[in-house]
Enzyme design. Sequence first.
Site, PDB file in Angstrom:
ATOM      1  N   HIS A  17      -5.271  -1.302  -3.377  1.00  0.00           N
ATOM      2  CA  HIS A  17      -4.166  -1.536  -4.311  1.00  0.00           C
ATOM      3  C   HIS A  17      -4.500  -0.933  -5.680  1.00  0.00           C
ATOM      4  O   HIS A  17      -3.660  -0.297  -6.314  1.00  0.00           O
ATOM      5  CB  HIS A  17      -3.933  -3.035  -4.520  1.00  0.00           C
ATOM      6  CG  HIS A  17      -3.430  -3.787  -3.322  1.00  0.00           C
ATOM      7  ND1 HIS A  17      -4.006  -4.947  -2.885  1.00  0.00           N
ATOM      8  CD2 HIS A  17      -2.398  -3.545  -2.479  1.00  0.00           C
ATOM      9  CE1 HIS A  17      -3.349  -5.403  -1.827  1.00  0.00           C
ATOM     10  NE2 HIS A  17      -2.378  -4.568  -1.555  1.00  0.00           N
ATOM     11  N   LYS A  41       5.139 -16.672   3.411  1.00  0.00           N
ATOM     12  CA  LYS A  41       3.767 -16.253   3.723  1.00  0.00           C
ATOM     13  C   LYS A  41       2.787 -17.312   3.243  1.00  0.00           C
ATOM     14  O   LYS A  41       2.898 -17.808   2.116  1.00  0.00           O
ATOM     15  CB  LYS A  41       3.453 -14.919   3.019  1.00  0.00           C
ATOM     16  CG  LYS A  41       3.901 -13.709   3.821  1.00  0.00           C
ATOM     17  CD  LYS A  41       3.225 -12.446   3.296  1.00  0.00           C
ATOM     18  CE  LYS A  41       3.777 -11.206   3.973  1.00  0.00           C
ATOM     19  NZ  LYS A  41       3.242  -9.977   3.404  1.00  0.00           N
ATOM     20  N   ARG A  90      -0.957   3.649   4.280  1.00  0.00           N
ATOM     21  CA  ARG A  90      -2.313   3.827   4.800  1.00  0.00           C
ATOM     22  C   ARG A  90      -2.303   4.651   6.075  1.00  0.00           C
ATOM     23  O   ARG A  90      -2.950   5.675   6.161  1.00  0.00           O
ATOM     24  CB  ARG A  90      -2.957   2.459   5.092  1.00  0.00           C
ATOM     25  CG  ARG A  90      -3.490   1.793   3.866  1.00  0.00           C
ATOM     26  CD  ARG A  90      -3.694   0.335   4.106  1.00  0.00           C
ATOM     27  NE  ARG A  90      -2.424  -0.347   4.335  1.00  0.00           N
ATOM     28  CZ  ARG A  90      -2.262  -1.639   4.345  1.00  0.00           C
ATOM     29  NH1 ARG A  90      -3.284  -2.419   4.185  1.00  0.00           N
ATOM     30  NH2 ARG A  90      -1.075  -2.170   4.525  1.00  0.00           N
ATOM     31  N   SER A 129      -5.548  -6.711   2.538  1.00  0.00           N
ATOM     32  CA  SER A 129      -5.857  -8.053   2.024  1.00  0.00           C
ATOM     33  C   SER A 129      -6.203  -8.987   3.176  1.00  0.00           C
ATOM     34  O   SER A 129      -7.125  -9.803   3.071  1.00  0.00           O
ATOM     35  CB  SER A 129      -4.658  -8.623   1.260  1.00  0.00           C
ATOM     36  OG  SER A 129      -4.369  -7.839   0.135  1.00  0.00           O
TER      37      SER A 129
HETATM   38  P1  ADP Z   1       2.940  -6.556   1.459  1.00  0.00           P
HETATM   39  O1  ADP Z   1       3.745  -6.281   0.248  1.00  0.00           O
HETATM   40  O2  ADP Z   1       3.426  -5.826   2.695  1.00  0.00           O
HETATM   41  O3  ADP Z   1       2.612  -7.988   1.705  1.00  0.00           O
HETATM   42  P2  ADP Z   1       0.422  -5.841   0.207  1.00  0.00           P
HETATM   43  O4  ADP Z   1       0.569  -6.731  -0.934  1.00  0.00           O
HETATM   44  O5  ADP Z   1      -0.864  -5.973   0.981  1.00  0.00           O
HETATM   45  O6  ADP Z   1       1.556  -5.822   1.274  1.00  0.00           O
HETATM   46  O7  ADP Z   1       0.516  -4.317  -0.270  1.00  0.00           O
HETATM   47  C1  ADP Z   1       1.460  -3.841  -1.183  1.00  0.00           C
HETATM   48  C2  ADP Z   1       1.558  -2.335  -1.005  1.00  0.00           C
HETATM   49  O8  ADP Z   1       0.281  -1.730  -1.144  1.00  0.00           O
HETATM   50  C3  ADP Z   1       2.078  -1.897   0.356  1.00  0.00           C
HETATM   51  O9  ADP Z   1       2.894  -0.755   0.163  1.00  0.00           O
HETATM   52  C4  ADP Z   1       0.841  -1.515   1.115  1.00  0.00           C
HETATM   53  O10 ADP Z   1       1.118  -0.530   2.107  1.00  0.00           O
HETATM   54  C5  ADP Z   1      -0.001  -0.938  -0.011  1.00  0.00           C
HETATM   55  N1  ADP Z   1      -1.431  -0.999   0.298  1.00  0.00           N
HETATM   56  C6  ADP Z   1      -2.147  -2.057   0.748  1.00  0.00           C
HETATM   57  N2  ADP Z   1      -3.436  -1.729   0.946  1.00  0.00           N
HETATM   58  C7  ADP Z   1      -3.556  -0.408   0.636  1.00  0.00           C
HETATM   59  C8  ADP Z   1      -4.628   0.555   0.670  1.00  0.00           C
HETATM   60  N3  ADP Z   1      -5.848   0.200   1.097  1.00  0.00           N
HETATM   61  N4  ADP Z   1      -4.367   1.814   0.281  1.00  0.00           N
HETATM   62  C9  ADP Z   1      -3.115   2.171  -0.119  1.00  0.00           C
HETATM   63  N5  ADP Z   1      -2.065   1.334  -0.157  1.00  0.00           N
HETATM   64  C10 ADP Z   1      -2.270   0.060   0.214  1.00  0.00           C
END
Ligand code: ADP
Length: 161
Positions: A17, A41, A90, A129
């Site tokens: 992130h 969630k 990803r 996460s």
């Molecule tokens: P969500 O909003 O689906 O619950 P997250 O909070 O984990 O997901 O992630 C928010 C955004 O960051 C999403 O677009 C996810 O694809 C992206 N993201 C999560 N981990 C990574 C990573 N390691 N590299 C690049 N983008 C990521």
Amino acid sequence: MNDAIYPGSFDPMTLGHFDVIKRASKMFDSLTVSVLDNKAKNALFSVEERVNILREATKDLPNVTVDSFSGLLVDYAREKNIHISVRGLRAITDFEYELQIAQTNRLLSKGMLDTVFLTTSLEYAYLSSSGVKEMASFGGDISPCVPDFVAKLVYEKYKNI
Ligand code: ADP
């Protein structure tokens, strides 16, 4: 102004992130990283804790602000008068889900909210996460995945569960 929102659960923020945040902050005049308060969630960190983590991590990025929202992203973006959502990709497995969200948001906003995708840096392609939480719950080393201060907070959570 060329402003963008990076919405997500960030439970907790990972280095993946953070990499997206740093890169997006260079592309836009301002970037609002916003924690989605999704009651459906079962989160490890409260919205307030997730916001505090993001604020600490981004304190040296002057055009980044951290916020939270509930409900539809399109309504939140309209209130803030922001027309770009940033999301990370990803692997191909992210693509279908992200494509659906992006198209739904464009439809719901009548074309007022578009999505910009940043592909992950290869060293963070495996990071999520949920993976971090699973590793930490079994006492695994999460130091390559999150900033040190976040690793401490995650381990503390599992000590108390
Ligand atoms: P969500 O909003 O689906 O619950 P997250 O909070 O984990 O997901 O992630 C928010 C955004 O960051 C999403 O677009 C996810 O694809 C992206 N993201 C999560 N981990 C990574 C990573 N390691 N590299 C690049 N983008 C990521």
